[in-house]
Scaffold this motif. Structure first.
Motif, mmCIF file in Angstrom:
data_model
loop_
_atom_site.group_PDB
_atom_site.id
_atom_site.type_symbol
_atom_site.label_atom_id
_atom_site.label_comp_id
_atom_site.label_asym_id
_atom_site.label_seq_id
_atom_site.Cartn_x
_atom_site.Cartn_y
_atom_site.Cartn_z
ATOM 1 N N MET A 10 -11.542 101.379 -26.548
ATOM 2 C CA MET A 10 -11.636 99.921 -26.741
ATOM 3 C C MET A 10 -10.270 99.275 -26.526
ATOM 4 O O MET A 10 -9.264 99.735 -27.053
ATOM 5 C CB MET A 10 -12.135 99.597 -28.144
ATOM 6 C CG MET A 10 -12.248 98.098 -28.421
ATOM 7 S SD MET A 10 -12.697 97.705 -30.115
ATOM 8 C CE MET A 10 -14.391 98.270 -30.155
ATOM 9 N N ASN A 11 -10.255 98.207 -25.753
ATOM 10 C CA ASN A 11 -9.028 97.458 -25.498
ATOM 11 C C ASN A 11 -8.828 96.460 -26.643
ATOM 12 O O ASN A 11 -9.317 95.338 -26.603
ATOM 13 C CB ASN A 11 -9.125 96.748 -24.148
ATOM 14 C CG ASN A 11 -7.809 96.083 -23.758
ATOM 15 O OD1 ASN A 11 -6.937 95.843 -24.596
ATOM 16 N ND2 ASN A 11 -7.668 95.784 -22.482
ATOM 17 N N ARG A 12 -8.088 96.878 -27.652
ATOM 18 C CA ARG A 12 -7.934 96.041 -28.841
ATOM 19 C C ARG A 12 -7.111 94.788 -28.569
ATOM 20 O O ARG A 12 -7.301 93.756 -29.210
ATOM 21 C CB ARG A 12 -7.311 96.860 -29.972
ATOM 22 C CG ARG A 12 -8.203 98.026 -30.406
ATOM 23 C CD ARG A 12 -7.715 98.668 -31.669
ATOM 24 N NE ARG A 12 -8.583 99.784 -32.054
ATOM 25 C CZ ARG A 12 -8.447 100.492 -33.164
ATOM 26 N NH1 ARG A 12 -7.467 100.205 -34.007
ATOM 27 N NH2 ARG A 12 -9.271 101.490 -33.438
ATOM 28 N N ARG B 105 -18.844 97.591 -26.131
ATOM 29 C CA ARG B 105 -18.206 97.693 -27.452
ATOM 30 C C ARG B 105 -17.297 96.512 -27.732
ATOM 31 O O ARG B 105 -17.308 95.938 -28.813
ATOM 32 C CB ARG B 105 -17.384 98.995 -27.543
ATOM 33 C CG ARG B 105 -18.186 100.192 -27.988
ATOM 34 C CD ARG B 105 -17.301 101.251 -28.581
ATOM 35 N NE ARG B 105 -16.227 101.657 -27.691
ATOM 36 C CZ ARG B 105 -15.164 102.350 -28.084
ATOM 37 N NH1 ARG B 105 -15.030 102.674 -29.333
ATOM 38 N NH2 ARG B 105 -14.241 102.710 -27.230
ATOM 39 N N GLU B 106 -16.494 96.135 -26.732
ATOM 40 C CA GLU B 106 -15.576 95.023 -26.912
ATOM 41 C C GLU B 106 -16.330 93.703 -27.072
ATOM 42 O O GLU B 106 -15.968 92.869 -27.902
ATOM 43 C CB GLU B 106 -14.626 94.953 -25.721
ATOM 44 C CG GLU B 106 -13.623 96.101 -25.703
ATOM 45 C CD GLU B 106 -13.039 96.371 -24.327
ATOM 46 O OE1 GLU B 106 -12.197 97.276 -24.219
ATOM 47 O OE2 GLU B 106 -13.430 95.688 -23.365
ATOM 48 N N LEU C 49 -14.846 93.187 -20.046
ATOM 49 C CA LEU C 49 -15.253 93.640 -21.373
ATOM 50 C C LEU C 49 -16.303 94.733 -21.278
ATOM 51 O O LEU C 49 -17.226 94.653 -20.475
ATOM 52 C CB LEU C 49 -15.824 92.474 -22.180
ATOM 53 C CG LEU C 49 -14.903 91.293 -22.455
ATOM 54 C CD1 LEU C 49 -15.689 90.175 -23.118
ATOM 55 C CD2 LEU C 49 -13.754 91.716 -23.344
ATOM 56 N N VAL D 19 -9.581 92.291 -27.242
ATOM 57 C CA VAL D 19 -10.411 91.780 -28.338
ATOM 58 C C VAL D 19 -9.624 90.772 -29.170
ATOM 59 O O VAL D 19 -10.120 89.689 -29.505
ATOM 60 C CB VAL D 19 -10.905 92.940 -29.236
ATOM 61 C CG1 VAL D 19 -11.599 92.404 -30.483
ATOM 62 C CG2 VAL D 19 -11.851 93.846 -28.461
#
Length: 482
Positions: free
Chosen positions: A1-3, A66-67, A63, A6
């Motif tokens: 996941m690309n926090r 999940r994101e 995205l 987000v």
């Protein structure tokens, strides 16, 4: 996941939510209302934006599911907390009650913990109705429609927020679809506000009720809701706008492209109209035969409440808690069923009920013809086996969570039928329940633990459970997660 992605998207949404607070702020300045109640949370949202936004979103950023789920869930939680602040700072509500009112507004539930609306300033009444309007179509949908740099993969966010299973989009690009839906939403709101003003409401009162009607929310500026006006003509206007807001907004976009026959041929909307008409007829018979009410009065009240609760708007024209048990049972079924998929209404959605009925029919046929192969279609729309399984899973989750919320409230001292009504009403985002929390009552008497439960129930109901359930799975947040 690309926090980072987000975090940056969440920062933009919070900035937008804070900017919206400038509208009630200007009203407060004009009417000499609680200015700081709106200025401080708007300033706080700007500070959060500057703190969270570490870098620009790349035009090529995309995205993942999940994101998209994380952004949607966190956005709803964050905006709910932000919009509780004006109630708290104005001294109107306690922190917990402010959160209940905020979530009730954004989710379109329309249940209130404010016992007397007449003491509220116009700016706060406008703010309450405005939260309906923002959450009705969807925070994410409006964000994607208005901000061209929402990033690639915005479909994931919109899908995480959308209601009801659909297999097609009215337009190929998600931003074009969101903008078209938003345009229809604005036009309906303007038409409703104009109709209310022509009827005799003042400008702000008309706008407040238009927000609540088109968003199928139910907040009114009057303690007695629509019953305050004692007007058949107004009730008919409200019924019309509640019903059209219960249809899939996508069919209006499609109708603009292909013609009015699209609406007329939509199977789900036709079934919804038949459901409302059938419920109104059954309730009318119950009121005439059991409550000995005049036929004309029975039909008027039955039709309004059938439209109000099936659309999960929650406007009240009569104290239906005093009606016979059979009439209240029909209303409960309408609350559970809700409106059409892709509408601003809550509930299970009519399209899911149609698919559940078709599943039941297919099981009976398979019992007689074990080797038969059936295709699940509704009108001209074909649904995959995966969609049908999701519908079955959603029905189980809806019923399981409703039972869980009811059990929690009974543990907190709420009577059995009251708790059951509250659970279904909040999961369907309908608002009014029965008994102590019925048509003429508020949620103010709920114990604190039960208020926390209804907050969860309203959020799970609006986001259709899966989006919020997903973020509680530990692996969801791991880099090597799903």
């Amino acid at each position: 996941m690309n926090r980072h992605l987000v975090q940056s998207m969440l920062a933009r949404i919070l900035l937008g939510a804070g900017a919206v607070l400038l509208l009630p702020l200007f009203l407060s300045l004009y009417y000499e209302g609680p200015v700081l109640s709106f200025f401080l949370p708007a300033l706080f949202s700007l500070m959060l934006f500057l703190l969270l936004r570490k870098k620009e979103i790349s035009p090529n950023a995309s995205l993942t599911p999940r994101e998209g789920t994380a952004i949607t869930a966190l956005s709803w939680l964050s905006v709910s907390l932000l919009y509780a602040v004006p109630y708290i700072l104005s001294g109107t509500l306690s922190p917990l009650d402010g959160l209940v009112e905020s979530i009730s507004g954004l989710t379109g539930t329309g249940a209130t913990v404010i016992n007397d609306l007449t003491v509220l300033p116009p700016s706060l009444l406008f703010f309450r109705a405005m939260t309906h309007w923002l959450g009705g179509l969807g925070i994410i949908v409006i964000f994607v429609a208005l901000f061209p740099q929402a990033g690639r993969g915005s479909t994931k966010m919109v899908n995480a927020e959308s209601t009801g299973p659909t297999s097609s989009k009215p337009l190929p690009r998600i931003r074009e679809t969101a903008l078209a839906l938003f345009t229809v939403y604005v036009c309906f709101t303007a038409a409703a506000a104009t109709a209310y003003m022509l009827w005799g409401m003042g400008f702000l009162e008309a706008v407040d009720h238009a927000f609540s009607t088109i968003a199928t929310g139910g907040f009114s500026t009057r303690n007695e809701s629509i019953a305050y006006y004692h007007s058949l003509s107004l009730e008919l206007i409200v019924i019309f706008f509640m019903v059209i807001s219960s249809a899939n907004f996508g069919i209006y976009v499609d109708a603009w492209k292909r013609g009015f026959h699209v609406i007329r041929q939509d199977t789900e909307f036709r079934v919804y109209l038949l459901m409302v008409a059938g419920a109104a007829l059954l309730i009318t018979l119950s009121l005439v035969l059991q409550a000995r009410m005049p036929f004309a009065e029975s039909l008027r009240e039955a039709l309004f409440q059938s439209a109000s609760l099936s659309s999960t708007t929650g406007f009240v024209s009569a104290d239906f808690d005093q009606w016979p048990s059979f009439a209240k049972f029909i209303l409960l079924l309408l609350i559970i069923a809700g409106g059409c998929g892709g509408s601003t209404a809550g509930g299970l959605k009519v399209i899911r009920l149609i698919l559940l009925f078709k599943c039941f029919s297919a099981l009976l046929k398979l019992h007689m013809h074990p080797r038969a192969v059936f295709h699940m279609t509704v009108g001209r729309e074909r649904f995959s086996r995966n969609t049908v399984l999701q519908v079955l899973a959603f029905f189980f989750i809806y019923m399981a969570l409703s039972a869980l919320w009811a059990a929690g409230m009974m543990l907190d001292g709420i009577a059995f039928m009251d708790a059951l009504g509250l659970a279904f009403s909040t999961m369907s985002n309908a608002g009014p329940a029965f008994g102590q929390f019925g048509a003429t009552c508020t949620y103010a008497a709920l114990p604190d633990f039960s208020k926390i439960i209804v907050c969860l129930s309203m959020l799970f109901g609006r986001l259709e459970s899966i989006t919020l359930l997903a973020i509680f799975i530990p692996s969801f947040w791991k880099k090597s997660g799903w």
